[in-house]
Design a protein around this motif. Structure first.
Motif, short mmCIF file in Angstrom:
data_model
loop_
_atom_site.label_atom_id
_atom_site.label_comp_id
_atom_site.label_asym_id
_atom_site.label_seq_id
_atom_site.Cartn_x
_atom_site.Cartn_y
_atom_site.Cartn_z
N TYR A 196 0.85 -1.19 0.00
CA TYR A 196 0.00 0.00 0.00
C TYR A 196 0.88 1.24 0.00
O TYR A 196 1.87 1.32 0.73
CB TYR A 196 -0.86 -0.04 1.26
CG TYR A 196 -1.89 1.06 1.35
CD1 TYR A 196 -3.11 0.94 0.68
CD2 TYR A 196 -1.64 2.21 2.11
CE1 TYR A 196 -4.05 1.94 0.77
CE2 TYR A 196 -2.60 3.21 2.21
CZ TYR A 196 -3.80 3.07 1.53
OH TYR A 196 -4.74 4.05 1.61
N CYS A 197 0.54 2.21 -0.87
CA CYS A 197 1.26 3.47 -0.88
C CYS A 197 0.47 4.49 -0.06
O CYS A 197 -0.66 4.83 -0.41
CB CYS A 197 1.45 3.99 -2.30
SG CYS A 197 2.10 5.66 -2.34
N VAL A 198 1.06 4.93 1.05
CA VAL A 198 0.36 5.86 1.94
C VAL A 198 0.13 7.19 1.24
O VAL A 198 -0.92 7.81 1.34
CB VAL A 198 1.18 6.09 3.23
CG1 VAL A 198 0.42 7.01 4.17
CG2 VAL A 198 1.47 4.76 3.90
N SER A 199 1.14 7.60 0.47
CA SER A 199 1.05 8.90 -0.18
C SER A 199 -0.08 8.94 -1.21
O SER A 199 -0.83 9.90 -1.29
CB SER A 199 2.41 9.19 -0.83
OG SER A 199 2.29 10.24 -1.71
N CYS A 200 -0.22 7.88 -2.00
CA CYS A 200 -1.29 7.83 -3.01
C CYS A 200 -2.56 7.22 -2.45
O CYS A 200 -3.58 7.16 -3.14
CB CYS A 200 -0.85 7.02 -4.22
SG CYS A 200 0.54 7.72 -5.09
N GLU A 201 -2.52 6.73 -1.22
CA GLU A 201 -3.65 6.04 -0.60
C GLU A 201 -4.16 4.94 -1.50
O GLU A 201 -5.34 4.85 -1.82
CB GLU A 201 -4.79 7.02 -0.28
CG GLU A 201 -4.39 8.11 0.70
CD GLU A 201 -5.52 9.10 0.91
OE1 GLU A 201 -6.69 8.69 0.88
OE2 GLU A 201 -5.22 10.29 1.10
N PHE A 206 8.11 -0.28 -4.43
CA PHE A 206 7.93 1.16 -4.59
C PHE A 206 6.71 1.46 -5.45
O PHE A 206 6.43 0.73 -6.40
CB PHE A 206 9.20 1.78 -5.20
CG PHE A 206 10.37 1.69 -4.27
CD1 PHE A 206 10.62 2.72 -3.37
CD2 PHE A 206 11.19 0.57 -4.26
CE1 PHE A 206 11.69 2.63 -2.49
CE2 PHE A 206 12.26 0.47 -3.38
CZ PHE A 206 12.51 1.51 -2.49
N CYS A 207 6.04 2.51 -5.06
CA CYS A 207 4.80 2.87 -5.76
C CYS A 207 5.12 3.29 -7.20
O CYS A 207 5.98 4.14 -7.43
CB CYS A 207 4.14 4.03 -5.03
SG CYS A 207 2.75 4.73 -5.90
N PRO A 208 4.44 2.69 -8.20
CA PRO A 208 4.74 3.08 -9.58
C PRO A 208 4.29 4.50 -9.91
O PRO A 208 4.78 5.09 -10.86
CB PRO A 208 3.96 2.05 -10.42
CG PRO A 208 2.94 1.48 -9.50
CD PRO A 208 3.43 1.66 -8.09
N ASP A 209 3.37 5.05 -9.13
CA ASP A 209 2.89 6.40 -9.43
C ASP A 209 3.80 7.48 -8.85
O ASP A 209 4.16 8.42 -9.54
CB ASP A 209 1.47 6.60 -8.90
CG ASP A 209 0.46 5.80 -9.71
OD1 ASP A 209 0.68 5.68 -10.93
OD2 ASP A 209 -0.52 5.31 -9.14
N CYS A 210 4.16 7.34 -7.54
CA CYS A 210 4.91 8.43 -6.92
C CYS A 210 6.33 8.00 -6.54
O CYS A 210 7.10 8.80 -6.03
CB CYS A 210 4.18 8.95 -5.69
SG CYS A 210 4.20 7.78 -4.32
N GLU A 211 6.64 6.70 -6.75
CA GLU A 211 7.98 6.16 -6.52
C GLU A 211 8.39 6.12 -5.05
O GLU A 211 9.54 5.83 -4.73
CB GLU A 211 9.03 6.89 -7.37
CG GLU A 211 8.81 6.63 -8.85
CD GLU A 211 9.75 7.38 -9.77
OE1 GLU A 211 10.55 8.19 -9.27
OE2 GLU A 211 9.67 7.14 -10.98
ZN LIG Z 1 2.35 6.50 -4.44
#
Ligand SMILES: [Zn+2]
Length: 647
Positions: free
Chosen positions: A130-135, A151-156
């Motif tokens: 789970y990416c906390v930043s992108c929820e 790592f989140c593919p959207d915000c890394e």
């Molecule tokens: Zn993210």
């Protein structure tokens, strides 16, 4: 799959995501659907062509907040842009479904409930990265690095493992039914290579699918458990049912379902070829006929996308040339299924060589001669000689081949074949030299026959090309003296000799003007780049940090807004700057209405010397970008308080 009524044809595009900007890629998909839909209508089918927009989900919620809009306001705007593009491209759809429409939301909830009662949807615990930043939970295919991190593919940013209650769809139970189905209908996914991909994916085993979220508010609530919203993909796929009246208009729904073609890009193949048929099986619906996956238009060898910033705005081309050259190029250049690389050079080459030279000139020459030698009326024609007969027979052969390609959705082949026909007619004219025959008054009937053959061929070309270039082919239809739209014709009745010799033929006007590459590219550049009033760096004096600190920049909320009387551009604003209320005057009325602004938060310089503008006192100034002499104001989202310092 077999339909009960053989005479209907239901075709869909994917619904487009309102977080996107409409570009050539969307245009391509929709043009294919439009061409196939127009073809099927000509072939006598009762057609329903559905398109629409996918409007829920976290990304929409987030971008709307960034723009200071409600999600539905953002969706409304983007829907307008898609509809404008469809109009400019002459897209003739029968239905437009939005996933925020009540009819859609209720339909999705109803199906959710059916599957829940049946046990194909159940509540469980989802554990995932789970990416906390992108929820957001990361997609399944994101790999761990060698230290076991993801790592989140959207915000890394680095993701963590989280578990939450969720509703699952029992996809695992559908592995065997899906494999049996693919075996029975090996053409379910086209092209074939994509069918193989799907089969091998399903053979590896299917995990149950989490289809709800508790972190997303902008979605359809789970019936009876509104803490959860339905995952956008489960929501979106059901547009194909709700768009033709599922649960509301039984008659229409049963007339068109199952779909004959779901047209999709290859990136959403799994959703359409695995999840969607499984959802449908679970709910007891018949399955669609074909999932037709097309390739991508690349720009500089990479996929066009908003995040890459390499999208091509089709309006630049459409404003200059109208819809048909672009429709022609996109369908001619690549077979459905393969990727194509878009270049303006390649595009203009086709416009000039295929459309202006081959087809445009044929129409121009033929009709000009009919007008010049016969005043538009051919009258008595000599009997057919061998060469005339060959041209007529060639039409019969081409018609058969071309319709076969249309039926096989091979639109590039349709066009290839049509151009061999067009070139045959050009060759026929070159061989028979009507401009020489015209010099001998004895041969008037012979001349009339040559021009008749050519005009009759042009009339058939117009009908066969109409699904792809409806606008210009209707013009040709009118030039050869026909009435109404080709869309009202039926292909079964199309014969070469249907053109009466005593028909009055009009004088031609240029169908496809040649385009000069250099001029076009220059105009395009000028239009595409907004005239930004950039201040030249070397002209700007440097300031110290202390000087910058002298500026009191704050977030202000607009409480009231009204026009300054007797002006076009000025608005009088009352703003809350945290410590007090202020009155400002801003030159933004040509872009923003007072209603646009009330409640919005923006940046104001508070300690600017007061000024009186058109008799109204202004104490402070709002900050905005200037593009084409128009203001674009950056707004804050709802969670930024008025009075917050900007530095
Ligand atoms: Zn993210």
């Amino acid at each position: 799959m077999e339909k009960t009524s053989k005479n209907t044809f239901y075709i869909t595009t994917p619904i487009y995501y309102v977080n996107d900007i409409p570009h050539i890629g969307h245009a391509y998909t929709t043009i294919i659907a439009d061409a196939l839909s127009r073809y099927k209508k000509l072939a006598g089918y009762d057609v329903f062509f559905l398109t629409g927009t996918d409007e829920h989900g976290q990304k929409v919620e987030k971008s709307a907040a960034e723009k200071g809009l409600k999600p539905i306001e953002l969706a409304d705007k983007v829907v307008g842009r898609f509809k404008n593009l469809w109009q400019a491209l002459n897209i003739s759809y029968d239905g437009f479904i939005r996933t925020t429409a009540t009819r859609h939301e209720q339909g999705v909830q109803k199906i959710f409930k059916i599957l829940l009662d049946k046990g194909d949807i159940y509540k469980g615990l989802y554990e995932g990265w789970y990416c906390v930043s992108c929820e957001n939970f990361l997609p399944e295919d994101v790999r761990e690095d060698d230290q076991g991190r993801k790592f989140c593919p959207d915000c890394e940013k680095e993701a963590g493992i989280v578990s939450e209650k969720t509703y699952f769809f029992r996809l695992s139970a559908y592995q065997k039914p899906l494999l049996d189905f693919y075996k029975k209908y090996p053409k379910f996914v086209r092209p074939k290579s994509r069918m193989n991909e799907v089969v091998s994916f399903v053979r590896q085993g299917l995990k149950d699918l989490s289809i709800t979220r508790t972190t997303v508010r902008w979605g359809i609530p789970v019936p009876g458990d509104p803490e959860h919203t339905i995952y956008v993909w489960f929501d979106a796929l059901h547009n194909y049912l709700t768009g033709i009246g599922y649960d509301l208009d039984k008659k229409t729904f049963e007339r068109y379902w199952p779909a004959d073609i779901h047209l999709i890009g290859k990136d959403i193949l799994r959703f359409h070829a695995v999840f969607w048929p499984a959802f449908l099986m679970a709910a007891g619906f018949p399955l669609p006929g074909t999932i037709l996956g097309h390739g991508w238009w690349l720009k500089d060898e990479s996929k066009m996308s908003k995040s890459r910033g390499n999208v091509l705005d089709p309006h630049v081309i459409l404003d200059t040339l109208g819809p048909d050259p672009l429709r022609y190029f996109l369908l001619r250049e690549i077979p459905i299924g393969l990727d194509g690389n878009f270049s303006h050079e390649g595009f203009l080459h086709r416009v000039n060589s295929d459309l202006a030279n081959d087809l445009g000139n044929l129409v121009q020459r033929t009709l000009t001669m009919i007008s010049k030698y016969f005043g538009g009326l051919l009258g008595d024609v000599a009997p057919e000689n061998e060469s005339d007969g060959h041209l007529r027979e060639e039409f019969e052969r081409k018609k058969k081949t071309v319709l076969g390609y249309y039926d096989d959705y091979a639109l590039n082949k349709v066009l290839e074949e049509m151009w061999t026909y067009i070139n045959s007619v050009n060759r026929y004219l070159a061989d028979n030299e009507p401009w020489k025959v015209a010099k001998d008054p004895e041969q008037k009937h012979r001349l009339s026959r040559i021009l008749y053959q050519s005009a009759a061929a042009i009339r058939t070309i117009a009908v066969l090309l109409y699904p792809i270039m409806p606008d210009s082919m209707n013009k040709v239809w009118d030039l050869v003296g026909e009435e109404g739209s080709i869309g009202e014709q039926r292909l079964a009745n199309l014969h070469f000799e249907d053109l009466p010799a005593d028909r009055s033929i009009k004088k031609p006007s240029a169908l496809f003007p040649r385009v000069d590459l250099k001029d076009f590219l220059e105009e395009k550049k000028a239009e595409a780049a907004p005239k930004i009033q950039a201040v030249k760096e070397d002209k700007m004096e440097q300031i110290t940090f202390d000087e910058f600190k002298k500026m009191d920049l704050r977030v202000a909320e607009i409480l009231k807004a009204e026009k300054v009387e007797g002006t076009d551009k000025l608005l009088k604003l009352e703003v809350d700057i945290g410590t007090e209320k202020r009155q400002l005057v801003a030159g933004v009325a040509d872009v923003y209405t007072p209603e646009d602004l009330v409640g919005k938060k923006l940046i104001v310089i508070v300690n600017l010397q007061p000024a009186v503008i058109r008799g109204v006192e202004s104490r402070g100034m709002l900050l905005a970008a200037e593009i084409d002499n128009k203001a674009v104001i950056p707004f804050f989202g709802p969670d930024v308080p008025a009075g917050a310092k900007v530095k």
